[in-house]
Design an enzyme around this catalytic site. Structure first.
Site, short mmCIF file in Angstrom:
data_model
loop_
_atom_site.label_atom_id
_atom_site.label_comp_id
_atom_site.label_asym_id
_atom_site.label_seq_id
_atom_site.Cartn_x
_atom_site.Cartn_y
_atom_site.Cartn_z
CG HIS A 313 6.44 5.33 8.56
ND1 HIS A 313 7.12 4.76 7.51
CD2 HIS A 313 5.38 4.53 8.80
CE1 HIS A 313 6.50 3.67 7.13
NE2 HIS A 313 5.44 3.49 7.90
CD GLU A 362 3.69 12.61 -1.88
OE1 GLU A 362 3.48 11.51 -2.43
OE2 GLU A 362 3.54 12.80 -0.67
CE1 TYR A 371 9.28 3.19 -3.15
CE2 TYR A 371 7.02 3.73 -3.74
CZ TYR A 371 8.09 3.84 -2.87
OH TYR A 371 7.97 4.59 -1.72
CG HIS A 392 -1.22 10.21 -2.10
ND1 HIS A 392 -1.44 11.52 -1.75
CD2 HIS A 392 0.10 10.00 -1.88
CE1 HIS A 392 -0.32 12.08 -1.35
NE2 HIS A 392 0.63 11.18 -1.41
#
Length: 536
Positions: A313, A362, A371, A392
């Site tokens: 990523h 966030e 989502y 998380h």
């Protein structure tokens, strides 16, 4: 006479075309110095404040920065209007909105810290029994800092079922980034009109008056308000000269004015307090204007996504649409990121978000679509939140799918626009969000119960690998040889041979190594000298 080769000349700068869902037209660009006039010739030429202005208009300046700010940050606008803003009847303090918060310091007993993940089911729209407009429907969820410090931010929901009538709002505390989730917003500003739908953002900057009409009935959406800064486009670095949110895709309204000379109410938010002033004329009477301190909107579907085309990523900063600086160099106050339809092609990669503990907070919301894996209640009109360093990631089911799915190129987030407000500042959560919204639910930790220590199923395999390298199995103390430092962390040929390594080192450095008994004093001195230059 030779035939003409002339083609054509533009009649005017490019503006957008109207369509049924948006009847207005816009100028294009971000950070430009725009100019617009609703009546030809109303905009003065060659100066900002002439002694006499056409049609006896009044000049009014609006600054969004210090007078001596660097040129790149010095934003302002000049307006030519029927009556100036000073033509009012004085201010009166309005009752506090108990659900609207502006001070997020821990000294305030109405805000709270959360060490764990939080989530909210979609927030309820107002009952049909009461009329609630955009201003009355503001509900604060979280924030940081205080507007009087010119540092920090607030995250609000707006939950409204009525249009503002002869009433305007002016936020003197900060810039508002508004994201409709349900229903369009028909926003009238001093600079002109904007129609904003779900999937678009609009920014109303500090000190600008505006009014919100609900053409589709009850409306719900998200707001991020920033104190002391303005939103800017993120730097592109090695991406080059274009990509992400391109400046040309931002839209700024054209001048538009009313001639209403009847009573109006202007509500100001100042230091978190609401004050109102009455006036006997519309605030939307600007006939012409120019400047670079303007409201604007942007269609999120135009965002140009980038990502890895090989493996792994890229950091989520690649999804940043807008950012705002903090007082600390190279640390943003906040970033606004989106997750929308795109291709995922990375090879040999766990494609869902990996488990992480970021320094930034966030706050996520969902405009439309699905989502997956965020929580059991992450739906459009709801939200989720993690403070900095809170661990998380996706649910066990999403993790399992991510480790077993065939890694062919695929489209992800089809029909979806999710967003994230990311901040380097720790946020506190309001009383309304924690106690009165009725929508709070803590992330269910059971969503990760399936994340067992599968490593333990491989003990026999691991011990066999260790044995092949001449190492002790797990659970046993290492031998004396294993405890000695190793060259580059490896055993040559699988077994550490100290003498062979020293011989090779000595040969490369013109020295000799003697492995005879240390009882010979001369040889002992020689080995001692060698050992000073050979460290293992």
């Amino acid at each position: 006479m030779a035939p003409s080769t002339f083609g054509a000349t533009a009649q005017a700068p490019v503006i957008t075309e109207s369509h049924p869902n948006d009847p207005y037209q816009y100028q294009l660009g971000f950070g430009n110095r725009f100019a617009s006039e609703a009546l030809p010739g109303a905009l003065p030429q060659g100066q900002n404040m002439p002694q006499k202005i056409k049609y006896d208009l009044y000049v009014e300046g609006l600054t969004g920065a210090s007078f001596v700010a660097p040129r790149a940050e010095n934003v302002n606008a000049w307006m030519y209007r029927i009556r100036p803003s000073v033509a009012h009847k004085g201010f009166a303090r309005l009752p506090d909105n108990p659900d609207l918060e502006s001070c997020f310091l821990k000294l305030n007993p109405k805000v709270h810290i959360s060490p764990t993940q939080l989530a909210w089911h979609p927030f309820d729209l107002p009952s049909d029994n009461t009329k609630v407009d955009f201003v009355s429907g503001l509900k604060t969820v979280a924030g940081n800092g205080d507007p009087t410090l010119h540092e920090g931010l607030a995250i609000h929901m707006y939950l409204a079922n009525a249009s503002m009538e002869k009433k305007a709002f002016c936020n003197n505390d900060g810039d508002m980034l508004i994201l409709p989730q349900q229903g369009r917003l028909d926003i009238q500003t001093e600079f002109g009109r904007m129609m904003v739908r779900s999937g678009e953002l609009c920014v109303i900057q500090r000190g600008m008056k505006f009014k919100v009409v609900l053409p589709d009935g009850p409306s719900r959406g998200y707001i991020q308000e920033i104190y002391g800064q303005h939103y800017v486009l993120p730097e592109l670095g090695p991406l080059g000269g274009h990509g992400l949110a391109n400046a040309r895709d931002f839209e700024t309204p054209l001048a538009s004015f009313d001639i209403d000379q009847s009573p109006w109410e202007i509500v100001y938010k100042v230091g978190g307090e609401l004050h109102a002033c009455a006036q006997d004329h519309t605030p939307f009477d600007v006939v012409a204007w120019h400047g670079n301190y303007v409201p604007y909107k942007y269609a999120l579907e135009k965002f140009i996504g980038v990502g890895s085309i090989t493996k792994d990523h890229i950091d989520p900063s690649i999804f940043c649409v807008l950012t705002a600086k903090s007082k600390q160099p190279n640390v943003p106050l906040c970033d606004f990121l989106i997750f929308h339809p795109r291709w995922d092609v990375s090879s040999n990669t766990f494609r869902p978000p990996y488990y992480h503990r970021n320094s930034s907070i966030e706050f996520m919301g969902l405009l439309y679509g699905e989502y997956g894996g965020r929580s059991d209640g992450f739906l459009p009109g709801g939200a989720s939140f993690e403070n900095g360093f809170t661990p998380h990631g996706v649910s066990y089911e999403e993790w399992l799918k991510g480790t077993q799915t065939e890694l062919a190129p695929q489209r992800v987030h089809e029909g979806t626009v999710a967003f994230m407000f990311e901040s380097s500042m720790m946020l506190t959560i309001t009383d309304w969000a924690m106690k009165r919204s009725g929508k709070l639910h803590v992330h269910e930790p059971k969503m990760w119960d399936g994340l067992k220590g599968n490593f333990m199923n491989h003990i026999d395999e691991i011990n066999a690998d260790l044995k092949a390298r001449g190492l002790s199995p797990l659970g046993e103390a290492p031998s004396e040889v294993e405890t000695k430092p190793q060259l580059n962390g490896h055993h040559p040929n699988g077994v550490h041979d100290e003498l062979k390594v020293k011989e090779a080192f000595a040969k490369n450095h013109g020295a000799d190594v003697d492995d005879s008994d240390d009882s010979d004093p001369d040889l002992k001195k020689k080995k001692k000298r060698l050992s000073k230059c050979i460290c293992f």
